[in-house]
Design an enzyme around this catalytic site. Structure first.
Site: not given
Length: 196
Positions: A99, A124
């Site tokens: 992330s 993501h």
């Protein structure tokens, strides 16, 4: 970070000096970004970057990352500081960069983004949650979409991937090995041995 912090003792001509391990690493221009990225961790990382910049803006700084990600705005404060200072920031993934951790890994100086062989990297879209009245939820949704667009634009620039590919790949969790992250353009090299 762990509640147990090791200390190291250095002997000099003036006697012995004891450092916590993170302070000792900072002397070698190494910053450890470990754990969830939040405002407290970001403030510490930013302070260390600014300190090392003031010490010598010509010398590289080494940012070691082992993080599951965290708060987007906290990560942006680190990212903006990395770009604000003159010193190159080399990023090195140890363990995982997921992330916001993966985003910061990709933001190292060109040619100076690394991962150890068994590192795990994941990108993501930003996560969020909203509560309250419908109007408040709509405001939060617009803001998270704005942040998503900024993150995707920067990832596309850093990886040299098409924006459409980044948008597709970040739609869900997209895991990569160190070798796959190199092929993707998130890093420049998989390290087998120390480069220092």
């Amino acid at each position: 970070m762990s509640s147990y912090i090791p200390y190291v003792v250095e002997k000099t001509s003036r006697g012995e000096r004891s450092y916590d391990i993170y302070s000792r690493l900072l002397k070698d221009r190494i910053i450890m970004l470990s754990g969830e990225i939040n405002d407290d961790l970001a403030a510490s990382i930013v302070a260390q970057l600014l300190f090392l910049e003031a010490e010598d803006p010509q010398k590289d700084i080494y940012l070691y990352i082992n993080s599951p990600g965290g708060v987007v705005t906290s990560g942006f404060s680190i990212y903006d500081t990395m770009n604000y200072i003159k010193a190159d920031v080399s990023t090195i993934c140890i363990g995982q960069a997921a992330s916001m951790g993966a985003f910061l890994l990709s933001c190292g100086a060109p040619g100076k983004r690394f991962a150890l062989p068994n590192s795990r990297i994941m990108i993501h879209q930003p996560l969020g949650g909203a509560r309250g009245q419908a109007t408040d939820i709509e405001i939060q949704a617009k803001e998270i979409l704005r942040l998503k667009a900024i993150l995707n634009d920067i990832l596309a620039k850093n990886t040299k991937q098409k924006l459409s590919k980044i948008e597709k790949d970040t739609d869900r969790d997209f895991f990569m090995s160190a070798i796959e992250a190199k092929e993707y353009g998130l890093i420049d090299k998989v390290l087998e041995k120390s480069f220092k």
